[in-house]
Design a protein around this motif. Sequence first.
Motif, mmCIF file in Angstrom:
data_model
loop_
_atom_site.group_PDB
_atom_site.id
_atom_site.type_symbol
_atom_site.label_atom_id
_atom_site.label_comp_id
_atom_site.label_asym_id
_atom_site.label_seq_id
_atom_site.Cartn_x
_atom_site.Cartn_y
_atom_site.Cartn_z
ATOM 1 N N GLU A 192 0.823 -1.210 0.000
ATOM 2 C CA GLU A 192 0.000 0.000 0.000
ATOM 3 C C GLU A 192 0.858 1.260 0.000
ATOM 4 N N ALA A 193 2.001 1.227 0.679
ATOM 5 C CA ALA A 193 2.905 2.382 0.682
ATOM 6 C C ALA A 193 3.510 2.594 -0.702
ATOM 7 N N MET A 235 0.840 4.159 -2.875
ATOM 8 C CA MET A 235 0.660 5.568 -2.519
ATOM 9 C C MET A 235 1.838 6.396 -3.012
ATOM 10 N N LYS A 291 1.280 4.209 6.449
ATOM 11 C CA LYS A 291 1.298 4.050 4.995
ATOM 12 C C LYS A 291 1.843 5.305 4.321
ATOM 13 N N ALA A 292 1.408 6.489 4.776
ATOM 14 C CA ALA A 292 1.873 7.745 4.190
ATOM 15 C C ALA A 292 3.356 7.968 4.473
ATOM 16 N N ASP A 308 -3.065 4.653 8.453
ATOM 17 C CA ASP A 308 -2.877 5.574 7.330
ATOM 18 C C ASP A 308 -1.613 6.407 7.491
ATOM 19 N N ARG A 366 1.211 7.300 -6.498
ATOM 20 C CA ARG A 366 0.179 8.340 -6.624
ATOM 21 C C ARG A 366 0.741 9.714 -6.258
ATOM 22 N N LEU A 367 1.591 9.776 -5.229
ATOM 23 C CA LEU A 367 2.191 11.054 -4.843
ATOM 24 C C LEU A 367 3.070 11.604 -5.958
ATOM 25 N N ALA A 423 5.242 5.649 2.261
ATOM 26 C CA ALA A 423 5.088 6.113 0.876
ATOM 27 C C ALA A 423 6.104 7.202 0.585
#
Length: 88
Positions: free
Chosen positions: A44-45, A48, A75-76, A72, A51-52, A79
């Motif tokens: 998931e990271a 993300m 994950k952020a 979250d 996407r970033l 990421a």
Amino acid sequence: MLIAAQPTIAEALDYAGDMPTGINVYSLRGELAEVLEYGRLRDEARAMAGRLLGAGLEPGDRVALAAESDADFLKAFFACQYAGLVPA
């Protein structure tokens, strides 16, 4: 597991992602909110991070993160590591 042998925290997560373990995330009330396996956190990271970067951020850019007690945030944070961003 020898995390010290991994040069970066992202590489340590890559290593841990192949293990059947993870992180227990607790609510502010001390209740188990989520069990997050390292492999899922890694996947998931990475998604993300893509996407970033796809949103126009570039490696070295700073990203403001709110320190919430949930998965979250983790994950952020990871990421940012994968994308070469600076979590602030």
